[in-house]
Design an enzyme around this catalytic site. Structure first.
Site, PDB file in Angstrom:
ATOM      1  N   GLN A   1       0.829  -1.197   0.000  1.00 31.40           N
ATOM      2  CA  GLN A   1       0.000   0.000   0.000  1.00 31.40           C
ATOM      3  C   GLN A   1       0.870   1.255   0.000  1.00 31.40           C
ATOM      4  O   GLN A   1       0.353   2.370  -0.070  1.00 31.40           O
ATOM      5  CB  GLN A   1      -0.903   0.008   1.242  1.00 31.40           C
ATOM      6  CG  GLN A   1      -1.863  -1.170   1.300  1.00 31.40           C
ATOM      7  CD  GLN A   1      -2.618  -1.218   2.610  1.00 31.40           C
ATOM      8  OE1 GLN A   1      -3.693  -0.633   2.736  1.00 31.40           O
ATOM      9  NE2 GLN A   1      -2.068  -1.907   3.594  1.00 31.40           N
TER      10      GLN A   1
ATOM     11  N   ILE B 237       3.620   4.060  -1.230  1.00 31.77           N
ATOM     12  CA  ILE B 237       3.920   4.744  -2.483  1.00 31.77           C
ATOM     13  C   ILE B 237       5.387   5.153  -2.556  1.00 31.77           C
ATOM     14  O   ILE B 237       5.791   5.841  -3.491  1.00 31.77           O
ATOM     15  CB  ILE B 237       3.019   5.984  -2.658  1.00 31.77           C
ATOM     16  CG1 ILE B 237       3.206   6.968  -1.499  1.00 31.77           C
ATOM     17  CG2 ILE B 237       1.552   5.569  -2.797  1.00 31.77           C
ATOM     18  CD1 ILE B 237       2.437   8.268  -1.654  1.00 31.77           C
ATOM     19  N   ASP B 238       6.193   4.713  -1.566  1.00 24.66           N
ATOM     20  CA  ASP B 238       7.589   5.175  -1.477  1.00 24.66           C
ATOM     21  C   ASP B 238       8.540   4.463  -2.434  1.00 24.66           C
ATOM     22  O   ASP B 238       9.673   4.890  -2.620  1.00 24.66           O
ATOM     23  CB  ASP B 238       8.108   5.041  -0.045  1.00 24.66           C
ATOM     24  CG  ASP B 238       7.886   3.646   0.536  1.00 24.66           C
ATOM     25  OD1 ASP B 238       8.176   2.656  -0.150  1.00 24.66           O
ATOM     26  OD2 ASP B 238       7.430   3.562   1.698  1.00 24.66           O
TER      27      ASP B 238
ATOM     28  N   HIS C  62      -1.421   1.499  -4.453  1.00 25.88           N
ATOM     29  CA  HIS C  62      -1.760   2.929  -4.528  1.00 25.88           C
ATOM     30  C   HIS C  62      -0.799   3.719  -5.412  1.00 25.88           C
ATOM     31  O   HIS C  62      -0.701   4.942  -5.285  1.00 25.88           O
ATOM     32  CB  HIS C  62      -1.787   3.525  -3.118  1.00 25.88           C
ATOM     33  CG  HIS C  62      -2.802   2.888  -2.229  1.00 25.88           C
ATOM     34  ND1 HIS C  62      -2.577   2.610  -0.901  1.00 25.88           N
ATOM     35  CD2 HIS C  62      -4.063   2.445  -2.498  1.00 25.88           C
ATOM     36  CE1 HIS C  62      -3.647   2.031  -0.379  1.00 25.88           C
ATOM     37  NE2 HIS C  62      -4.558   1.918  -1.332  1.00 25.88           N
TER      38      HIS C  62
ATOM     39  N   THR D 275       0.239  -2.033   8.878  1.00 27.68           N
ATOM     40  CA  THR D 275      -0.906  -1.343   8.293  1.00 27.68           C
ATOM     41  C   THR D 275      -2.063  -1.316   9.277  1.00 27.68           C
ATOM     42  O   THR D 275      -2.268  -2.269  10.037  1.00 27.68           O
ATOM     43  CB  THR D 275      -1.371  -2.002   6.980  1.00 27.68           C
ATOM     44  OG1 THR D 275      -2.606  -1.414   6.549  1.00 27.68           O
ATOM     45  CG2 THR D 275      -1.574  -3.502   7.141  1.00 27.68           C
TER      46      THR D 275
ATOM     47  N   GLU E 180      -0.081  -2.899  17.143  1.00 27.37           N
ATOM     48  CA  GLU E 180      -1.331  -3.116  17.862  1.00 27.37           C
ATOM     49  C   GLU E 180      -2.270  -3.929  16.990  1.00 27.37           C
ATOM     50  O   GLU E 180      -2.091  -4.009  15.770  1.00 27.37           O
ATOM     51  CB  GLU E 180      -1.977  -1.769  18.197  1.00 27.37           C
ATOM     52  CG  GLU E 180      -2.252  -0.916  16.973  1.00 27.37           C
ATOM     53  CD  GLU E 180      -2.616   0.514  17.338  1.00 27.37           C
ATOM     54  OE1 GLU E 180      -3.823   0.808  17.380  1.00 27.37           O
ATOM     55  OE2 GLU E 180      -1.696   1.319  17.583  1.00 27.37           O
TER      56      GLU E 180
END
Length: 286
Positions: free
Chosen positions: A132, A134-135, A152, A241, A265
């Protein structure tokens, strides 16, 4: 890990790293769904944590109307929304300026998470990496491009949102450096006011990195690969994520295989994921 469940979506917390490693070694077809947490160690901030991009966004510095300021204060994700970009290209480019320049300069390098994905490929276990992010850090690995789905899009390419023409990325980055102001106050050479970056093909000021704006359709490749991959997986790794962006988060819900969450988490409650302990045998575990 060989067993699949057709029952309710369940999730379990890994009892130990060794249990996860043992599970990975036994599985034959592994999928990965990664998010911003996989790139934080590279120095790239995430989006939704208390210290992430949205929480620390200097909204008052953005070039926009009072109404747009109010919308962004209420919901910072507006800066990457299709309607906002169509009305005002400056907000997106000002927020993304350091990321565009950093990507052009190869400022950030692949992290241990990306190297784990690369290792899974080397072992012949990686079916697909759904990133996900975009880097573009996933593209620095030795994983073949056809095994990576940039859900993305990517900051490493640029194109016109109006006519679709691809832009030379080096020239685009230099235009952003010269035309777009620095809202983060880290670049003294930046202009004090933003001016448009025009498309060389159609002349519209809608050139941007080739990322998917909120409200836009995801690449067709995503839907095609999900349909192909989900039935073939015996393990899905969910890494870094919050599982709040749809439809990419549906990968976690659709998978009927062992799933392991590597995150700070528990996540995925909106997808009806429930958590338990990873059993020694690795069955029906998350």
């Amino acid at each position: 890990a060989e067993e699949r469940s057709n029952g309710p979506t369940t999730a379990m917390l890994p009892g130990s790293l060794s249990a996860v490693a043992s599970l990975l070694l036994r599985c034959r077809s592994v999928g990965v769904l990664s998010g911003a947490g996989a790139s934080v160690a590279a120095g790239i901030p995430d989006f939704r944590s208390p210290t992430g991009m949205y929480a620390t966004l200097p909204v008052d510095q953005l070039t926009c109307t009072e109404r747009q300021h109010a919308l962004i204060r209420a919901d910072p994700t507006c800066v990457v929304e299709r309607g906002m970009f169509g009305a005002n290209q400056f907000t997106y480019l000002e927020v993304r300026r350091p990321f565009i320049l950093g990507t052009h300069e190869s400022k950030w390098k692949a992290t241990a998470a990306h190297l784990l994905f690369e290792r899974l490929h080397a072992l012949g276990k990686l079916r697909r990496l759904y990133t996900q992010n975009i880097d573009g850090l996933d593209l620095q690995t030795q994983i073949p491009r056809e095994k990576i789905v940039c859900v993305h899009g990517t900051l490493g390419q640029a194109s016109c949102e109006t006519c679709g023409s691809e832009a030379d990325y080096g020239r685009f980055a230099e235009q952003v450096r010269a035309n777009i102001k620095d809202i983060y106050n880290v670049d003294p050479s930046a202009p004090s006011e933003s001016s448009h970056v025009a498309c060389s093909a159609c002349g519209r000021p809608t050139v941007k990195p080739s990322t998917v704006l909120f409200g836009s359709q995801l690449p067709e490749e995503f839907f095609k690969r999900v349909e192909e991959d989900i039935p073939a997986l015996d393990l899905l790794l969910i890494v870094g994520t919050f599982l709040v962006v749809s439809p990419s988060n549906r990968v976690a819900a659709l998978a009927r295989c062992t799933r392991v969450v590597i995150n700070n988490e528990p996540v995925g409650h909106r997808l009806a994921l429930s958590y338990g302990e990873l059993m020694a045998g690795g069955q029906s575990a998350f």
